[in-house]
Design an enzyme around this catalytic site. Sequence first.
Site, PDB file in Angstrom:
ATOM      1  N   HIS A 207       0.830  -1.213   0.000  1.00  0.00           N
ATOM      2  CA  HIS A 207       0.000   0.000   0.000  1.00  0.00           C
ATOM      3  C   HIS A 207       0.864   1.262   0.000  1.00  0.00           C
ATOM      4  O   HIS A 207       0.682   2.147  -0.814  1.00  0.00           O
ATOM      5  CB  HIS A 207      -0.910   0.011   1.236  1.00  0.00           C
ATOM      6  CG  HIS A 207      -1.982  -1.028   1.177  1.00  0.00           C
ATOM      7  ND1 HIS A 207      -2.133  -2.005   2.130  1.00  0.00           N
ATOM      8  CD2 HIS A 207      -2.959  -1.249   0.282  1.00  0.00           C
ATOM      9  CE1 HIS A 207      -3.157  -2.770   1.816  1.00  0.00           C
ATOM     10  NE2 HIS A 207      -3.675  -2.344   0.694  1.00  0.00           N
ATOM     11  N   ILE A 208       1.814   1.329   0.966  1.00  0.00           N
ATOM     12  CA  ILE A 208       2.601   2.563   1.096  1.00  0.00           C
ATOM     13  C   ILE A 208       3.614   2.669  -0.044  1.00  0.00           C
ATOM     14  O   ILE A 208       3.728   3.711  -0.704  1.00  0.00           O
ATOM     15  CB  ILE A 208       3.325   2.631   2.461  1.00  0.00           C
ATOM     16  CG1 ILE A 208       2.302   2.621   3.599  1.00  0.00           C
ATOM     17  CG2 ILE A 208       4.203   3.874   2.547  1.00  0.00           C
ATOM     18  CD1 ILE A 208       2.900   2.510   5.002  1.00  0.00           C
ATOM     19  N   ALA A 284      10.777   4.302   7.132  1.00  0.00           N
ATOM     20  CA  ALA A 284       9.540   4.600   7.893  1.00  0.00           C
ATOM     21  C   ALA A 284       8.734   3.309   8.026  1.00  0.00           C
ATOM     22  O   ALA A 284       7.515   3.341   8.080  1.00  0.00           O
ATOM     23  CB  ALA A 284       8.726   5.676   7.191  1.00  0.00           C
ATOM     24  N   SER A 285       9.455   2.161   8.075  1.00  0.00           N
ATOM     25  CA  SER A 285       8.708   0.890   8.183  1.00  0.00           C
ATOM     26  C   SER A 285       8.734   0.417   9.640  1.00  0.00           C
ATOM     27  O   SER A 285       7.880   0.794  10.437  1.00  0.00           O
ATOM     28  CB  SER A 285       9.268  -0.158   7.217  1.00  0.00           C
ATOM     29  OG  SER A 285      10.618  -0.478   7.519  1.00  0.00           O
ATOM     30  N   ASP A 310      12.365   7.187  10.839  1.00  0.00           N
ATOM     31  CA  ASP A 310      11.155   7.472  11.631  1.00  0.00           C
ATOM     32  C   ASP A 310      10.913   6.410  12.691  1.00  0.00           C
ATOM     33  O   ASP A 310      10.118   6.616  13.611  1.00  0.00           O
ATOM     34  CB  ASP A 310       9.948   7.514  10.661  1.00  0.00           C
ATOM     35  CG  ASP A 310       8.661   7.976  11.321  1.00  0.00           C
ATOM     36  OD1 ASP A 310       8.713   8.970  12.076  1.00  0.00           O
ATOM     37  OD2 ASP A 310       7.606   7.352  11.098  1.00  0.00           O
ATOM     38  N   GLU A 315      11.735   1.887  20.996  1.00  0.00           N
ATOM     39  CA  GLU A 315      11.136   3.230  21.024  1.00  0.00           C
ATOM     40  C   GLU A 315      10.554   3.495  22.408  1.00  0.00           C
ATOM     41  O   GLU A 315      10.049   2.572  23.062  1.00  0.00           O
ATOM     42  CB  GLU A 315      10.028   3.326  19.961  1.00  0.00           C
ATOM     43  CG  GLU A 315      10.586   3.158  18.546  1.00  0.00           C
ATOM     44  CD  GLU A 315       9.513   3.250  17.458  1.00  0.00           C
ATOM     45  OE1 GLU A 315       8.329   3.457  17.793  1.00  0.00           O
ATOM     46  OE2 GLU A 315       9.878   3.121  16.283  1.00  0.00           O
ATOM     47  N   HIS A 338       8.591   8.387  15.040  1.00  0.00           N
ATOM     48  CA  HIS A 338       7.540   7.459  14.574  1.00  0.00           C
ATOM     49  C   HIS A 338       6.226   8.207  14.312  1.00  0.00           C
ATOM     50  O   HIS A 338       5.181   7.886  14.880  1.00  0.00           O
ATOM     51  CB  HIS A 338       7.337   6.329  15.590  1.00  0.00           C
ATOM     52  CG  HIS A 338       6.692   5.116  14.976  1.00  0.00           C
ATOM     53  ND1 HIS A 338       6.903   3.851  15.428  1.00  0.00           N
ATOM     54  CD2 HIS A 338       5.821   4.972  13.929  1.00  0.00           C
ATOM     55  CE1 HIS A 338       6.212   2.982  14.710  1.00  0.00           C
ATOM     56  NE2 HIS A 338       5.544   3.646  13.786  1.00  0.00           N
ATOM     57  N   ILE A 339       6.330   9.190  13.414  1.00  0.00           N
ATOM     58  CA  ILE A 339       5.150  10.021  13.116  1.00  0.00           C
ATOM     59  C   ILE A 339       4.669   9.839  11.685  1.00  0.00           C
ATOM     60  O   ILE A 339       3.854  10.629  11.197  1.00  0.00           O
ATOM     61  CB  ILE A 339       5.448  11.514  13.361  1.00  0.00           C
ATOM     62  CG1 ILE A 339       6.809  11.886  12.758  1.00  0.00           C
ATOM     63  CG2 ILE A 339       5.411  11.862  14.845  1.00  0.00           C
ATOM     64  CD1 ILE A 339       6.826  13.169  12.022  1.00  0.00           C
ATOM     65  N   GLY A 340       5.169   8.807  11.008  1.00  0.00           N
ATOM     66  CA  GLY A 340       4.790   8.618   9.592  1.00  0.00           C
ATOM     67  C   GLY A 340       3.288   8.644   9.382  1.00  0.00           C
ATOM     68  O   GLY A 340       2.784   9.259   8.439  1.00  0.00           O
ATOM     69  N   GLY A 341       2.560   7.986  10.269  1.00  0.00           N
ATOM     70  CA  GLY A 341       1.105   7.909  10.100  1.00  0.00           C
ATOM     71  C   GLY A 341       0.372   8.892  10.985  1.00  0.00           C
ATOM     72  O   GLY A 341      -0.848   8.807  11.127  1.00  0.00           O
TER      73      GLY A 341
HETATM   74  N1  LIG Z   1       6.146   5.008  10.211  1.00  0.00           N
HETATM   75  C1  LIG Z   1       4.859   4.824  10.398  1.00  0.00           C
HETATM   76  O1  LIG Z   1       4.211   5.568  11.117  1.00  0.00           O
HETATM   77  C2  LIG Z   1       4.186   3.696   9.697  1.00  0.00           C
HETATM   78  C3  LIG Z   1       2.841   3.851   9.322  1.00  0.00           C
HETATM   79  C4  LIG Z   1       2.221   2.821   8.662  1.00  0.00           C
HETATM   80  C5  LIG Z   1       2.901   1.639   8.402  1.00  0.00           C
HETATM   81  N2  LIG Z   1       4.192   1.506   8.791  1.00  0.00           N
HETATM   82  C6  LIG Z   1       4.941   0.273   8.489  1.00  0.00           C
HETATM   83  O2  LIG Z   1       4.985   0.120   7.089  1.00  0.00           O
HETATM   84  C7  LIG Z   1       4.828  -1.246   6.789  1.00  0.00           C
HETATM   85  C8  LIG Z   1       4.309  -1.376   5.361  1.00  0.00           C
HETATM   86  O3  LIG Z   1       2.988  -0.899   5.288  1.00  0.00           O
HETATM   87  P1  LIG Z   1       2.053  -1.219   4.026  1.00  0.00           P
HETATM   88  O4  LIG Z   1       0.697  -0.761   4.371  1.00  0.00           O
HETATM   89  O5  LIG Z   1       2.660  -0.734   2.777  1.00  0.00           O
HETATM   90  O6  LIG Z   1       2.096  -2.820   4.058  1.00  0.00           O
HETATM   91  P2  LIG Z   1       1.686  -3.811   2.886  1.00  0.00           P
HETATM   92  O7  LIG Z   1       1.432  -5.104   3.533  1.00  0.00           O
HETATM   93  O8  LIG Z   1       0.634  -3.202   2.039  1.00  0.00           O
HETATM   94  O9  LIG Z   1       3.026  -3.912   2.009  1.00  0.00           O
HETATM   95  C9  LIG Z   1       4.192  -4.545   2.448  1.00  0.00           C
HETATM   96  C10 LIG Z   1       4.883  -5.108   1.237  1.00  0.00           C
HETATM   97  O10 LIG Z   1       6.139  -5.639   1.638  1.00  0.00           O
HETATM   98  C11 LIG Z   1       6.366  -6.816   0.899  1.00  0.00           C
HETATM   99  N3  LIG Z   1       7.372  -7.625   1.575  1.00  0.00           N
HETATM  100  C12 LIG Z   1       7.239  -8.404   2.673  1.00  0.00           C
HETATM  101  N4  LIG Z   1       8.403  -8.986   2.982  1.00  0.00           N
HETATM  102  C13 LIG Z   1       9.303  -8.575   2.061  1.00  0.00           C
HETATM  103  C14 LIG Z   1      10.682  -8.821   1.832  1.00  0.00           C
HETATM  104  N5  LIG Z   1      11.386  -9.627   2.652  1.00  0.00           N
HETATM  105  N6  LIG Z   1      11.279  -8.219   0.785  1.00  0.00           N
HETATM  106  C15 LIG Z   1      10.568  -7.415  -0.042  1.00  0.00           C
HETATM  107  N7  LIG Z   1       9.267  -7.149   0.098  1.00  0.00           N
HETATM  108  C16 LIG Z   1       8.638  -7.706   1.153  1.00  0.00           C
HETATM  109  C17 LIG Z   1       5.002  -7.457   0.823  1.00  0.00           C
HETATM  110  O11 LIG Z   1       4.929  -8.419  -0.220  1.00  0.00           O
HETATM  111  C18 LIG Z   1       4.111  -6.254   0.590  1.00  0.00           C
HETATM  112  O12 LIG Z   1       3.929  -5.979  -0.783  1.00  0.00           O
HETATM  113  C19 LIG Z   1       3.857  -1.734   7.861  1.00  0.00           C
HETATM  114  O13 LIG Z   1       3.975  -3.116   8.063  1.00  0.00           O
HETATM  115  C20 LIG Z   1       4.289  -0.959   9.061  1.00  0.00           C
HETATM  116  O14 LIG Z   1       5.235  -1.710   9.779  1.00  0.00           O
HETATM  117  C21 LIG Z   1       4.852   2.513   9.435  1.00  0.00           C
HETATM  118  O1  LIG Z   2       0.417   5.058  15.353  1.00  0.00           O
HETATM  119  C1  LIG Z   2       1.388   4.371  15.648  1.00  0.00           C
HETATM  120  O2  LIG Z   2       1.736   4.134  16.796  1.00  0.00           O
HETATM  121  C2  LIG Z   2       2.239   3.720  14.570  1.00  0.00           C
HETATM  122  C3  LIG Z   2       1.682   3.776  13.193  1.00  0.00           C
HETATM  123  C4  LIG Z   2       2.381   2.915  12.191  1.00  0.00           C
HETATM  124  O3  LIG Z   2       3.613   2.472  12.545  1.00  0.00           O
HETATM  125  C5  LIG Z   2       1.511   1.784  11.751  1.00  0.00           C
HETATM  126  O4  LIG Z   2       1.910   0.632  11.823  1.00  0.00           O
HETATM  127  O5  LIG Z   2       0.404   2.097  11.277  1.00  0.00           O
END
Ligand SMILES: NC(=O)c1ccc[n+]([C@@H]2O[C@H](COP(=O)([O-])OP(=O)(O)OC[C@H]3O[C@@H](n4cnc5c(N)ncnc54)[C@H](O)[C@@H]3O)[C@@H](O)[C@H]2O)c1
Ligand SMILES: O=C(O)CC[C@@H](O)C(=O)O
Length: 455
Positions: A207-208, A284-285, A310, A315, A338-341
């Site tokens: 998604h992201i 930001a993962s 991020d 944390e 950790h403010i990405g979202g």
């Molecule tokens: N910083 C933030 O505030 C914040 C906010 C939202 C999400 N996140 C993190 O971002 C991550 C991703 O979010 P998303 O919604 O895009 O998830 P998603 O599930 O839509 O996409 C993750 C992608 O990673 C791929 N993947 C998994 N393992 C892999 C590997 N070893 N090598 C390559 N690709 C691989 C998957 O096939 C998938 O397409 C979340 O799991 C979360 O941990 C962080």
């Molecule tokens: O809001 C949070 O605490 C983290 C958000 C983000 O990392 C997520 O996984 O959606």
Amino acid sequence: MSKRARESRQLTTKPLSSQGWELTAAAAGTMGGPAPAVAAPDATCTLLPLTSFPKNKIKVLLLENISHTAIEMFESERFQIETAPGALTEEELTEKLRDVHVLGIRSKMHVSDGALKAARRLLAIGCFCIGTNQVDLEAANRRGVPVFNAPFSNTRSVAELVIGEVIALARQLGDRSSELHRGTWKKVAKGCYEIRGKTLGIVGYGHIGSQVGVLAEMLGMHVKFFDIATKMPMGNNTAVATLDELLQASEFVTLHVPLSETTTNMISAPQLKQMKQGSYLINASRGSVVDLAALAEALREGHVAGAAVDVYPAEPEKNSDGFTTELQGLPNVILTPHIGGSTEEAQAAIGREVATSLIKYVNRGTTAGAVNFPELDFPQDCKSHRILNVHQNVPGVLRNVNSIISDLDVNIKAQMNMTDSNIGYLVMDLDKAVSHEVEAALRELPTSIKTRILY
Ligand SMILES: NC(=O)c1ccc[n+]([C@@H]2O[C@H](COP(=O)([O-])OP(=O)(O)OC[C@H]3O[C@@H](n4cnc5c(N)ncnc54)[C@H](O)[C@@H]3O)[C@@H](O)[C@H]2O)c1
Ligand SMILES: O=C(O)CC[C@@H](O)C(=O)O
């Protein structure tokens, strides 16, 4: 006649009387917000109570500053709500969970098997975020507790932050801003670039990642991505076959994978060496996806020209807690907590989305969207009485359940059972209410994990 059948003959059906808590159309209508709340019952549904439990006894514990949109929805349901701004220690959580029915958390609160074991009344967990790695999902499944999240309500917020960081790193904005705050005027162009025409490498094109790819292309970047799954490229984004190929081709690398065994430390010293001289890394993962000591070394050597981070392996639980990382003080390193979202839009949408899933599960047993549970979204017949039974996935469960029901003066109007490798989830609608003795008989089956009668 089997022993079970003989026993069940003594069980009774029961007219629903004053025990029922009636959800009126007016109460359901106050949930509000653009996302669909729990569907308002049609007029005929008021003939029967929609829940056979007193809703004001449902206890909801919301940690880590969950949005008011969720609180308002739980209030509309007349659930009891307790909130706390940060995460708890494991001991505090274990103690709290003893009488909690619904737990809401974000990314910090770790929910272990130990805490779940003590949570005898826990019905469901809502992760008001995307990531669910903070919960022992397998243990929750085994204990009959579905976990819900918001899979894309903050996607756009993260993607926009990443695009901002690409430009900020290319122009060393963090350093220039800090210098001026300290009173140092340093007008330089050296090492500062346009992003147009540069290559952005995206690791994890879900998604992201795919949203970042779309935005980056609109800014004139070339976009390549690496994902373990085959993904449809957006626009002119192109897939590459290996992580190394991506690292070698990109001026900017951004990580959007979930935390898993395959992604822990996926960017470490060998991968950083594969990156181009003078390239940039954005994470930001999840913190443990990058080996921060190796990144700090690559930054000190100048092989990596900047980084935006991020998320961190450890944390703080609360805003007031201190924080240290090996990246502090390094040039052209943007650190965010950790403010990405964390935008008003994302948090409000997440609040509504996860609260909706939790309320639907509490009120109707709907598990659609659960990340660790057989998914059932069973159409509601308002004149039915619903039994929910989470059980071990072993042969003979339906036979035993049906032998209890079949000797009662009730019709099974609908029955659906979904299983995964550990558990099964049975939803059964009857034309008459059954007594609490029947509920107890179902609960006492050796295969039963959790049993509820809704209405
Ligand atoms: N910083 C933030 O505030 C914040 C906010 C939202 C999400 N996140 C993190 O971002 C991550 C991703 O979010 P998303 O919604 O895009 O998830 P998603 O599930 O839509 O996409 C993750 C992608 O990673 C791929 N993947 C998994 N393992 C892999 C590997 N070893 N090598 C390559 N690709 C691989 C998957 O096939 C998938 O397409 C979340 O799991 C979360 O941990 C962080
Ligand atoms: O809001 C949070 O605490 C983290 C958000 C983000 O990392 C997520 O996984 O959606």
